[in-house]
Structures are given as C-alpha cells and as structure tokens.
Write an enzyme that holds these catalytic residues in place. Structure first.
Site, PDB file in Angstrom:
ATOM      1  N   THR A 183       0.871  -1.167   0.000  1.00  0.00           N
ATOM      2  CA  THR A 183       0.000   0.000   0.000  1.00  0.00           C
ATOM      3  C   THR A 183       0.907   1.216   0.000  1.00  0.00           C
ATOM      4  OG1 THR A 183      -0.001   0.140   2.402  1.00  0.00           O
ATOM      5  CG2 THR A 183      -1.749  -1.126   1.389  1.00  0.00           C
ATOM      6  N   GLU A 188      -5.587  -4.078   1.804  1.00  0.00           N
ATOM      7  CA  GLU A 188      -5.558  -4.966   2.968  1.00  0.00           C
ATOM      8  C   GLU A 188      -6.725  -5.942   2.988  1.00  0.00           C
ATOM      9  OE1 GLU A 188      -5.034  -1.754   2.883  1.00  0.00           O
ATOM     10  OE2 GLU A 188      -3.427  -1.132   4.236  1.00  0.00           O
ATOM     11  N   LYS A 235     -13.969  17.227  13.295  1.00  0.00           N
ATOM     12  CA  LYS A 235     -14.665  16.993  14.559  1.00  0.00           C
ATOM     13  C   LYS A 235     -15.012  18.332  15.191  1.00  0.00           C
ATOM     14  CE  LYS A 235     -12.626  12.508  14.711  1.00  0.00           C
ATOM     15  NZ  LYS A 235     -11.705  11.536  15.265  1.00  0.00           N
ATOM     16  N   TRP A 280     -19.217  14.851  14.046  1.00  0.00           N
ATOM     17  CA  TRP A 280     -18.340  14.686  12.900  1.00  0.00           C
ATOM     18  C   TRP A 280     -18.973  15.309  11.648  1.00  0.00           C
ATOM     19  CZ3 TRP A 280     -15.915   9.060  13.015  1.00  0.00           C
ATOM     20  CH2 TRP A 280     -15.266   8.883  14.253  1.00  0.00           C
TER      21      TRP A 280
END
Lengths: 550, 550
Positions: free
Chosen positions: A194, A339, A447, A452
C-alpha cells in the site's frame, strides 16, 4: 495459523487445499477454448486460450524452478494487464513462490524500496518500463535477473543491465512437463504494497486460501457477478490489488478475458469493448469518464457492455445516472482496500429495495453496499464503542474476514488489529438495511463540538457549483468548536464566484452547522504520486488560518 | 485431515474457520428484514425474518446445550421444508453438533436403522410424522427424546411415547443469550444417508468447511445463481442432501426464502409461487410435471418465476422446452449426489455456446453440464484408464473435490475411493467443451461386444412412442456379444403396439447395433421405496430370458 478446537466427530470429506493453480487447471480443463485477448505493449492484439495460458504458465513455472526459485521466494512484476502478466500470476503463485506486483506509476525510489523490502529475486517487466528498471537496478541488491516480457526481437541491442533476460526465450526453453505442487493453503501467494501518504509502503501478504475464498465470494451474483457467458475487460490494473481478483475469478468461471494493456484512453477502450463484445468491466471513475467522453463526442453506443463495477473512489452520481439511464449499463459500486484482497462490499439491491421507486434505488446504489459473505464490518466511535446502524451516525469502519490481513509483511506497523478487527481508516455510516456508505477518511473527518462532519459531502456540493473546478475541505482549529471546516477551492479558468456566494450555495443542501466557516481560493491543490489530494499537506499549509468568528 | 507442507513464507491473513453459524449471523446482520415464509404442517402460512430465525436458532442451540447435547453429538430431523427445520439446521450444526436429516418416506425399519447407526440423541419431527415416530421409538436405543415441531396446542393429549417434547416450549424456555462457538472448520456438521438399492444405507458426513465451500460455489452465476433479489422456493426437500444446499446459500446471499411444507401438489405450489412472487425454485422433474399440468389445465401463467434448477433425474427435453419457450423460464440442469453435498455440475452456456442456434443450445442444455469450480471429474474405462472427452465415449464417472466424501460414516463400505477419486456409479460422456452427460448407471449399462450401450437412451426412445407408458432396459446374456439389450415395456391402458413395431421405431434414431434384441411386455415394473425402478430385480426376473438369435 491459530488452531481452533476440533470436534470429537470430524467430517469425512476429501481434504484438498485451496490453491491458485486449481483455477488455471480448471479453466484449461473445462473452458479450454475460451479466449484471452490482449492488447499488447507491442501495439498489436494477441489472442489465445485458457489451454494455451495453462501450458505457458507451466512452462514459466518450470523455468522459474530452473532459475532457482523455491517455495516462498518473491518474484516481482511491473506490468500492464496482459496475458504474460496472467501467466506470471499462475506460474509464480502456483509453484509456491510469491508474486509481488508493483505499481509502475510510483517513484523509482519507492519501487526500489519495495523490491529490497520484499527481497525480490527476479523482476518481470513490460518492455516500456525498461527505463524504470535501468534506474532501479543498481539499488536492488536481491535481484538475480530482470525478465523483459517480450520476444527476442524486442530486446534492446544494448543495455546497462548485465542480468537482463528475455521472457519468450525462457518460455521457449522450458517444457510444460510440470505438475503443480500441492501445499498448505495458508502459504503466501502474492504481495502488494500500500502506498500510504506517510511512512514507508507496507505489504499485504495474501495466501492461497484468502485468494480462493475471495474469488468464490467475489464471483457471486451480488459481488462482481461473473459467469461463463461474460466477456470481461479488467481496466483496474493487475499491479493494483490483483485487479480486484479478476485474474482469478474470470478463469474460475471460464469467461472470456480481454486485457487492455497500456491503452486506457477512451478510444482504445471503446474499440476493444466493441471488437471483443465486452459485457463486463471494472475500474475507477476516471477511466469511465474518459470512455464516456469519447462515446458522447463521437455519438456512439455500446453494443455489448452490460455491467460495470466501480471502485477506488465513489462514482459521481451524475456518471452513475448516465451509465444506467443513457447507456443501460448496470453500475455496481464496490469498496475495498489492498488490505482486503480487496473486495469488502458491493452495492446491489435486495428483494425489498428492488421494489422501491427509482430515486430511492439510485440513493441506495450511491452507497458502497453490503459486505460480501465472509467479511464482517462495524462502525465505532473514537472510544471503540459500536455505533448504531441508522444511516446517519458516522463511525470508524472496522472489518474482519478470511481475506483481510492480520498484519503487514515483516510486521511493519506492528500490531494493526483492534480487538481482532482491521481499522480501515475510513469513516462510514451503515443503514438499517446493512448498506454501508463511506463518508470520509478517519484522518480527514472534521470533529466539530464532538460531532463529525464529512469533508467528502462538503466537497461534492462545492464541486456541483458551475464555477468550481476542484475543492477540498479540511478542519482548522476553532476556539469554541475544536475544529471547523475550511473549504479550499480552485476556480474553473475564467469563472468567477465569491466566498459569500459559495457559502450561500450550501443553503438547504446540508445541515446549517455543517456549512464551511470559510473559503480559500487557490491556484492548485497539492496532489500526490497516485493522484490523490494530499490533505496532510493542506492542513500544514492552512494550520495558521484564522476563521472568521461570528 | 491430511496435512500439506507449509511454505517457508505463510500468508498474513486473518485466520477464521468457515462455520455454518457465520451464515445465519450474516443473514441477520445484513439482511435481517428479509423474509422467510413457510406453509406449515398446521396448514397456515407463517412469516418471519432472518433476524427472527437467528434469534430462535440461538434459543434452540441453548436449549440443546441444556439438554446435554455436546460437540459431535447427533440430532436427527424428520421434517418438511419449513422455518423450524431451518432453525434446526443452524442451531444443531452451529453449536457443533451434527444434524442428521432423515427421509420420512423410507420404511420405518430403515429409519430406525439409521437412527441407531447414527446414535441420534434427539429426534426433531413434524407433527404429521408422529405415527412414524411411535413406530420406531421402541427400536431406537440411543434417543433421549423426541421433539415435536409444534406448539403445545398441537401436542397429542396422550401418546405412547414417554419422552415426547414440545418444540415451542423448548424455545420459549430458552433465552437467545448464546454465542456461536468457534471450532475447527473440518468438524462434522451434518449427516445424510444414501438409500442404496443393495445393503444398508451409508452416511455422508459433511463438515462445516465442505458446506461453506459448497455454498459459495453453488451460489455463483453458473451454479444455482442466487442473489439478494431472488425469492427462492426450495421444493427439493431439506431431508434430502440438505435441499441442494439452499438452506445455506439462500440466507448467505440474503434472498427471501419460501418453504412449501408438505404441500407439493401443483395447486399449492402455484399459489405460493404467485402469492410470494417466487423467482427461483429447485426440484426434481416430477414436481414440475405436477405444477405444469395444473398451470396448463387452468390456463394460468407465472408472473415472477424466472429460473429453475432441475436435478435428481434428467429433465425430459419436452418439459424443458415447455418451461423455456412457453413460460420463459430459464432451466438449468444440475447433477450431483448425496456423496457430493450434492452439487457436482450445472448446465449453463459459456460465451461461445450462447452464440449457437437454438437447437444446438437446447442439445447442450439437456446435458448435465460443467463442474462447479472445486469439483473435478473424469471418465474411465473398466481398466481405470482415462477416456477421451469427445461427447461419445462412455466411461465410469469419477469425481473429487472438497465437498466430496472421502469415506462413509463409521467407514461403512471401507475404502471407497479409487486413487483419490470417488466413483459415482454413473456412466457418462464428456464433450470437448467439458460438458458432461449422464448416460447410465454403471451397474445398468449394457456391455455388448466390448462396447457400452446406454439403457437410458433406449428407454427415452421407447417412452416417446405413443403406446408406451413405461419402459426399462436391461442387459441379458448373449452367447456372442456377452450382453444384449432387452426392453421391458408397460403399455398405456387400451393402447396396442407389437414387438416388431417397437423395434422398428428405433430405426434412424440410434446406431443400428444398439437396437434392443427383444421386447417383453409386462403389467408393471418393480419399483423401490424411493420411486426408482429396481433393475436388479428385473435382471433377476429375466435372467433366463432367451433372446432371438438372428
């Protein structure tokens, strides 16, 4: 691998490991005449069958054995989507070695780092990547040879490399008298790094078991839905998370395979789609943008293209609607990551949703969808507590499943799991019907006063304004709310829009308190090597930005 | 289980066992509101959701644990297709015990034999099977209790049984505070006996791994092709090889499930198909015959039924054509057996065949098809040598794969594999495109002068004669050719046909030397308990038959 307790009564079924070589053997045996068509780096179109591919894969496996490649050894590939790359997929993994696929678009230093980290013994590469190979070769201490994926006639007359081999010569010198070895299905099969925005690349080390389970699961009707009646063109590159598993799932079902090689422009793709009667394709939104632009500009239609899976990033709703309604192409949103092998979710409708009105269906199809059976997911708050599935509450998205990594290669990054779950780094909502929607990256979400705010949503709205070329949203410090959104905008050439107009543009489109506190106009946004906006760089750039305090 | 060598480099993926409990947990979590609709033995229609099913499965698992059921213990079911049977599928296997499904149509002595052989500790049964239970109970030494699948209001006021329990009371008394145990995926999960024509029934003991791999594979587009948009009605009984795996694959994909209970007549099925908008169903040809007769007699059409998988025995071509052309229903021939979980092949077209003219397509669709990835097959002569795939050469069909048995429960029948392959007892051809066609049972095929003659083909031709009600063909001894075909015929009531006319009827339909040497007219053929013609009995009956020697 951890052991689980056995029952006093074990099943009496055949014990057979799930191995990648089973796939190409099956394709040869049962769909031997099905075609693999490749647009080559050489420029021409190459055609052969699964039987040919199996034969040459065995020849390559035998050649690799003769070159000293043993089980567990790493062999790298730097190549486009094509039949020789497919042969490497089966020869390397099938023989028990590990195929390390490398993204040629990375910087040479990154490539050299990965080759050394993986301790690759050979590197197979497409001939147009010779300059990259020549640049990295002096820095690659473990590599015994570089194999150029072409015939002798395309080999350079002279080269800086003293260990340059010709792929077709290796194949020609090797017989197909080779039996695929049988070994433990948890053995490593392939490796993909990655390219995170920070730190060194980290490797996901797949196993034969994870690859085969992923192949079964992804082929199902609510996954990629591949059948023997399909002609599949994977635009998503084989150097990137195994092209979403298509090099495995397509031969597994015996479908016809079409490889685009390096020609991913709209015209080249369209010609290949029509000529080979492609029914299904998979790729990122930018590819479809190029294809659709070409088709629209030339007043063309698709005569066989029926379904596409779009991932990598969210498909803009307008593009999804054009594909669906103007061209009658089914669009399936999918989500995953390196992943995760990569498939985590696909967005298809179930009985109850299929009966909804068109607008409601479209709204669902814009989500990332349901997990494919095998993967499980949840959203949690920063305190790790699971959050409700109401389609509104945002949380960090965690996943688990037999094709999700448990740790990175050589344990880079240490213990990555949280209580057995892999933290995806994405922020998402999940609705009451189990549909997941990515709303942000964890490190990008703003935040504000304990709540959020999704930067993706704010950016999408901004980008729907006619004067906006590009927009990116970051959180900047705020004395009262901790963070508040700052929208950074690149205007379209010649277009004009004021800060006030853009802020007003949010009215009625979003909760009032989400509206960006300020807007900064810039000439360009910082972009990384893989084309992504570097928000960490933006945060650095605007860290002293003073928001207007109302 | 045999161990395979590990690579020096093992993959770094999550280690998770493939367990049946994962399926119902997934269905609850991601498709919790999808419905399960059951026509009950009580006569009414029952509706609930996957979330309800998961909750009650956990309640049942907890109740079984309280009743002393431990991992590996056997629990039997004698029940129709319905939601309570589904709960038993998940509760028994999910908790690590073994569900032994029993065919209620067998003779009570056979059922008692199997209960004793399996050492079943409890028997769950539908209330209309109480007479069977009362008949077998005195002979079942291992059974601690018989659980009637109904509420208290349907329990008999008095019973000969002193250990009769009420299912709904067990559920009601048990909480759903139960976590599915995690254990080795090769642990036994369920048990199904084959009722061979000779000897005692033998058990196929499935594992969680084999069941989950079979579920993935069978759900794929070229298998049963089940998606979340389907409404699936399994006509094939849950007491027979796990209803072809549908109780697993349907929740796995989140489709709506419809259970017919005991009402398998044309009218009852049709009403359920229409009322619940069934899209997909699976069953044996006789069931579709009943349904099609009802639909034709009442001038009805199907408003939702799109696809059916037909197995158990070959679908008569005329029925396949009616389904395909008159009702627009896609027909997929499938083949398998109890020893194969059961799915081995399904017959779908690939890219190249889909482009053929209709007649050629129909001819392919009448075959049993391609193996589902995971299964491998071959045909061999009596000497064990592999035979060519030319669509003409007949051979004994052998299979292997991770959902094929390696031996029978308690090793009945000893070593059943031949060099790692399971001999199916079927005779088949395989064509150059990998399509398999069953032509006979190994013990029925006629061996004439070293060549094989398919009795099924001879019977199919005879049965297409308007005066023939039933026909069965056997080989009888012949001084020159070893064996020659004798056709045994039951004429339609009132119809007449002579021996000579029938023999002439074969002209041009088959190779001359295949033509039956003789024909015997009888009143009836010997039929076994499961409805199959007992050819061994016929061979005994005609063992002294003298063929006319030309």
């Amino acid at each position: 691998m951890p052991q689980y307790p056995e029952s006093p009564l074990m099943g009496q079924m055949m014990s057979q490991p799930l191995l990648i070589s089973n796939i190409i053997r099956h394709a040869d045996r049962y769909y031997g005449k099905s075609e693999i068509v490749s647009r080559r780096v050489e420029g021409d179109i190459h055609r052969y069958t699964y039987t040919d591919c199996h034969k040459r894969s065995r020849q390559l496996a035998k050649a690799l054995a003769n070159m000293g490649i043993k089980m567990g050894d790493r062999v790298a590939s730097i190549a486009w989507n094509g039949y020789r790359h497919l042969e490497a997929y089966y020869a390397v993994s099938g023989s028990g070695a590990v195929l390390h696929t490398i993204n040629p678009r990375l910087f040479p230093e990154q490539i050299a780092y990965m080759v050394n980290h993986a301790e690759d013994q050979y590197v197979l590469f497409d001939m147009n990547f010779l300059p990259i190979i020549e640049a990295i070769a002096p820095h690659c201490s473990t590599v015994k040879g570089f194999v150029m994926l072409c015939g002798r006639e395309h080999m350079p007359a002279a080269s800086k490399l003293d260990n340059l081999l010709c792929y077709e010569e290796l194949i020609a010198a090797s017989s197909d008298d080779y039996e695929w070895p049988q070994f433990d299905e948890n053995s490593a099969s392939s490796l993909c790094y990655t390219s995170g925005t920070t730190g060194h690349p980290k490797g996901a080390l797949y196993s034969h078991r994870s690859t085969l389970l992923h192949s079964y699961a992804s082929a199902m009707p609510d996954g990629l839905n591949v059948s023997a009646r399909d002609t599949v063109l994977p635009v998503v590159p084989m150097f990137h998370v195994n092209a979403w598993g298509l090099p495995y799932s397509v031969p597994l079902v015996g479908a016809k395979m079409v490889f685009p090689g390096p020609a991913m422009d709209g015209k080249s793709l369209y010609e290949l789609f029509e000529q080979e009667q492609v029914t299904f394709s998979a790729g990122v939104p930018t590819i479809w943008m190029g294809l659709l632009t070409y088709v629209a500009q030339n007043n063309l239609t698709f005569s066989s293209f029926k379904r596409t899976v779009i991932g990598g990033s969210a498909c803009p709703p307008s593009m999804m609607k054009t594909l669906r309604h103007q061209y009658g192409i089914e669009v399936v949103h999918a989500w995953g990551m390196t992943e995760m092998s990569p498939l985590g979710t696909a967005c298809t409708l179930s009985v109850r949703q299929a009966a909804l009105p068109e607008d409601a269906k479209q709204a669902i199809l814009e989500k990332q969808g349901h997990v494919i059976f095998g993967v499980d997911m949840k959203i949690v708050g920063d305190d790790g507590r699971e959050l409700p599935w109401d389609g509104k509450t945002y949380g960090n998205l965690l996943v688990k499943g037999p094709w999700v990594i448990s740790s990175y290669f050589k344990d880079e990054g240490g213990d990555v799991l949280e209580d057995g779950w892999f933290p995806t780094g994405d922020v998402a909502t999940i609705d009451a019907d189990g549909y997941m929607q990515i709303t942000d990256r964890s490190k990008d979400v703003i935040k504000s006063g304990g709540e959020w705010i999704s930067t993706i949503e704010l950016e999408n709205i901004a980008m729907s304004h006619p004067a906006v070329q590009q927009a990116a949203c970051i959180g900047v410090l705020h004395p009262k709310w901790d963070e508040r959104p700052l929208l950074v905008v690149v205007k379209k050439p010649g277009a004009e829009v004021s800060k006030e107009e853009l802020i007003q543009f949010y009215d009625g489109k979003i909760a009032k308190w989400w509206t960006p506190d300020d807007i900064a106009f810039v000439e360009a946004l910082p972009i990384g090597a893989t084309g992504k906006i570097l928000k960490n760089k933006m945060r650095e750039q605007f860290k002293d930005h003073k928001l207007p305090i109302a």
